[in-house]
Design a protein around this motif. Structure first.
Motif, PDB file in Angstrom:
ATOM      1  N   UNK A 108       0.971  -1.327  -0.080  1.00 12.64           N
ATOM      2  CA  UNK A 108       0.111   0.172  -0.078  1.00 12.64           C
ATOM      3  C   UNK A 108       0.930   1.328   0.039  1.00 12.64           C
ATOM      4  N   UNK A 109       1.952   0.957  -0.187  1.00 12.07           N
ATOM      5  CA  UNK A 109       2.896   2.278  -0.329  1.00 12.07           C
ATOM      6  C   UNK A 109       2.571   3.286  -1.481  1.00 12.07           C
ATOM      7  N   UNK A 110       2.655   4.669  -1.439  1.00  9.76           N
ATOM      8  CA  UNK A 110       2.088   5.567  -2.339  1.00  9.76           C
ATOM      9  C   UNK A 110       0.625   5.489  -2.698  1.00  9.76           C
ATOM     10  N   UNK A 111      -0.103   5.255  -1.667  1.00  9.25           N
ATOM     11  CA  UNK A 111      -1.480   4.910  -1.656  1.00  9.25           C
ATOM     12  C   UNK A 111      -2.037   6.099  -0.756  1.00  9.25           C
ATOM     13  N   UNK A 112      -3.447   6.109  -0.636  1.00  7.07           N
ATOM     14  CA  UNK A 112      -3.965   6.951   0.515  1.00  7.07           C
ATOM     15  C   UNK A 112      -4.035   6.405   2.065  1.00  7.07           C
ATOM     16  N   UNK A 113      -3.539   5.142   1.869  1.00  6.96           N
ATOM     17  CA  UNK A 113      -3.424   4.262   3.280  1.00  6.96           C
ATOM     18  C   UNK A 113      -2.903   5.426   4.499  1.00  6.96           C
ATOM     19  N   UNK A 114      -3.746   5.352   5.398  1.00  4.63           N
ATOM     20  CA  UNK A 114      -3.502   6.211   6.674  1.00  4.63           C
ATOM     21  C   UNK A 114      -2.183   5.725   7.785  1.00  4.63           C
ATOM     22  N   UNK A 115      -1.714   6.844   8.158  1.00  3.14           N
ATOM     23  CA  UNK A 115      -0.624   6.578   9.013  1.00  3.14           C
ATOM     24  C   UNK A 115      -1.001   7.303  10.266  1.00  3.14           C
ATOM     25  N   UNK A 116      -1.236   6.393  11.289  1.00  9.16           N
ATOM     26  CA  UNK A 116      -1.630   6.660  12.608  1.00  9.16           C
ATOM     27  C   UNK A 116      -1.304   5.666  13.712  1.00  9.16           C
ATOM     28  N   UNK A 117      -1.340   6.196  14.914  1.00 12.32           N
ATOM     29  CA  UNK A 117      -0.815   5.407  15.989  1.00 12.32           C
ATOM     30  C   UNK A 117      -2.147   4.397  16.331  1.00 12.32           C
ATOM     31  N   UNK A 118      -3.398   4.644  15.898  1.00 15.25           N
ATOM     32  CA  UNK A 118      -4.422   3.920  16.310  1.00 15.25           C
ATOM     33  C   UNK A 118      -4.748   2.858  15.139  1.00 15.25           C
ATOM     34  N   UNK A 119      -4.028   2.989  14.065  1.00 20.44           N
ATOM     35  CA  UNK A 119      -4.440   2.161  12.762  1.00 20.44           C
ATOM     36  C   UNK A 119      -3.470   1.064  12.724  1.00 20.44           C
ATOM     37  N   UNK A 120      -3.988  -0.282  12.320  1.00 16.91           N
ATOM     38  CA  UNK A 120      -3.449  -1.361  12.228  1.00 16.91           C
ATOM     39  C   UNK A 120      -3.832  -2.094  10.722  1.00 16.91           C
ATOM     40  N   UNK A 121      -2.750  -2.625  10.243  1.00 13.61           N
ATOM     41  CA  UNK A 121      -2.948  -3.384   8.916  1.00 13.61           C
ATOM     42  C   UNK A 121      -2.858  -4.702   8.866  1.00 13.61           C
ATOM     43  N   UNK A 122      -3.788  -5.508   8.733  1.00 10.86           N
ATOM     44  CA  UNK A 122      -3.670  -6.969   8.467  1.00 10.86           C
ATOM     45  C   UNK A 122      -3.611  -7.595   7.001  1.00 10.86           C
ATOM     46  N   UNK A 123      -2.533  -8.332   6.765  1.00 11.05           N
ATOM     47  CA  UNK A 123      -2.437  -8.747   5.309  1.00 11.05           C
ATOM     48  C   UNK A 123      -2.453 -10.381   5.434  1.00 11.05           C
ATOM     49  N   UNK A 124      -3.460 -10.911   4.509  1.00 10.11           N
ATOM     50  CA  UNK A 124      -3.641 -12.409   4.354  1.00 10.11           C
ATOM     51  C   UNK A 124      -2.810 -12.654   2.861  1.00 10.11           C
ATOM     52  N   UNK A 125      -2.061 -13.430   2.829  1.00  6.83           N
ATOM     53  CA  UNK A 125      -1.661 -13.909   1.585  1.00  6.83           C
ATOM     54  C   UNK A 125      -2.357 -15.042   1.177  1.00  6.83           C
ATOM     55  N   UNK A 126      -3.193 -15.106   0.301  1.00  9.76           N
ATOM     56  CA  UNK A 126      -4.075 -16.408  -0.263  1.00  9.76           C
ATOM     57  C   UNK A 126      -3.189 -17.052  -1.300  1.00  9.76           C
ATOM     58  N   UNK A 127      -2.912 -18.247  -1.424  1.00 11.60           N
ATOM     59  CA  UNK A 127      -2.390 -19.108  -2.486  1.00 11.60           C
ATOM     60  C   UNK A 127      -3.516 -19.950  -3.230  1.00 11.60           C
ATOM     61  N   UNK A 128      -3.296 -20.320  -4.216  1.00 13.36           N
ATOM     62  CA  UNK A 128      -4.312 -21.103  -5.144  1.00 13.36           C
ATOM     63  C   UNK A 128      -4.802 -22.114  -4.398  1.00 13.36           C
ATOM     64  N   UNK A 129      -4.263 -22.869  -3.124  1.00 12.83           N
ATOM     65  CA  UNK A 129      -5.192 -23.864  -2.600  1.00 12.83           C
ATOM     66  C   UNK A 129      -6.292 -22.994  -1.742  1.00 12.83           C
ATOM     67  N   UNK A 130      -6.083 -21.881  -1.469  1.00 17.79           N
ATOM     68  CA  UNK A 130      -7.132 -21.022  -0.830  1.00 17.79           C
ATOM     69  C   UNK A 130      -8.355 -20.464  -1.811  1.00 17.79           C
ATOM     70  N   UNK A 131      -7.724 -20.151  -3.054  1.00 18.70           N
ATOM     71  CA  UNK A 131      -8.772 -19.471  -3.809  1.00 18.70           C
ATOM     72  C   UNK A 131      -9.364 -20.569  -5.076  1.00 18.70           C
TER      73      UNK A 131
END
Length: 301
Positions: free
Chosen positions: A209-232
């Motif tokens: 999400x670099x160079x996007x409007x994603x917020x930078x804040x002490x109370x904000x967290x980002x959770x990322x899931x990496x889904x592989x073909x076995x999941x999709x």
């Protein structure tokens, strides 16, 4: 840990009651019920044109226009077909049930209507799962503002689909507990090799999400899931969608449960300390003396 239901139980129970009453030949009653769901979603269950046998179920999603860009209308037509009806004013989608013509599979219809919110969400995931299956990785990232100050990002690559939730923690305590919770999810990979990798970043958005409007804040967290073909894959994608689209609520629900548990233990420990202090309080020695007749006198030294 508890998995939250992906359906709306109030909607299902209300419609089930109406269907069973109609099958038993009971008297139909007017209905006008508004039900709240996660993400500011509202359901409205009401009769159409004062006709007690026609019940319209409408759903309102503030972010439905963003879902429409990713095929929400087409997915709902596929799932609900003739049940879809003219959308009620102020709502996103409406379905209609007729209590005078009850089909044999009415329990399945009730279950489908209870999954209306889930199926609206599913459109964006199915679209990007298909991109990954075809190896089409040049598509623009999906951005869904599913709550105020919280956003869902979905992006397809040739070998994976990346799903990123931005979530806002209302209290500083939530940040601490959330970090512990996310660490446990990371450790879950050791117990199950089929589980998708989970990444958590506090304050700063992930590289995706670099160079996007994603917020930078002490109370904000980002959770990322990496889904592989076995999941999709088509055989497993429905379960993946069920779990992933509820993750934000799953996380915050368990944070609140953890805080409630900690508070209950603190109150219990405080009560134990008070009991110890009460037992340690010295007893007053009385110098009063009584005669055999019951008279009291004070002995003076």
């Amino acid at each position: 840990m508890i998995l939250l239901e992906i359906n709306n139980r109030v909607v299902e129970e209300t419609l089930t009651l109406k269907y069973r009453n109609a099958q038993a030949g009971g008297k139909s009653e007017y209905i006008d019920v508004t039900v709240a769901d996660f993400d500011g979603v509202l359901f409205h269950i009401a009769n159409v044109n004062q006709n007690k046998s026609k019940i319209r179920v409408s759903i309102s999603l503030k972010f439905y226009k963003e879902l429409q860009e990713h095929g929400a209308d087409e997915l709902l037509k596929r799932e609900y077909g003739e049940l879809l009806t003219t959308t009620e004013d102020g709502y996103s989608v409406s379905v209609l049930v007729d209590l005078e013509n009850i089909p044999e599979n009415w329990p399945e219809i009730v279950k489908k209507i209870g999954l209306l919110k889930r199926n609206c969400f599913a459109s964006v995931f199915e679209k990007y799962f298909d991109f990954q299956e075809k190896g089409d990785e040049g598509q623009k990232r999906a951005v869904i503002h599913y709550r105020n100050d919280e956003t869902l990002y979905v992006e397809a690559k040739a070998d994976r689909v990346t799903v990123v939730f931005s979530t806002r923690f209302r209290d500083e305590d939530d940040v601490v507990i959330g970090k512990v919770f996310m660490q446990e999810l990371k450790e879950g990979l050791r117990a199950s090799h089929t589980a998708p990798p989970v990444l958590f970043s506090h304050r700063e958005p992930p590289r995706e999400l670099q160079n996007t409007d994603a917020k930078v804040d002490n109370n904000v967290g980002y959770v990322t899931f990496v889904l592989f073909p076995r999941h999709t894959a088509r055989s497993t994608r429905d379960n993946t969608i069920n779990l992933v689209h509820m993750f934000r609520h799953y996380l915050h629900y368990h944070i609140k449960c953890s805080k409630a548990y900690i508070h209950s233990r603190m109150r219990a420990k405080t009560s134990d300390f008070l009991k110890v202090l009460n037992r340690a309080r010295p007893e007053n020695k009385s110098t009063d003396k009584k005669t055999i007749t019951g008279r009291t006198f004070i002995r003076k030294d």
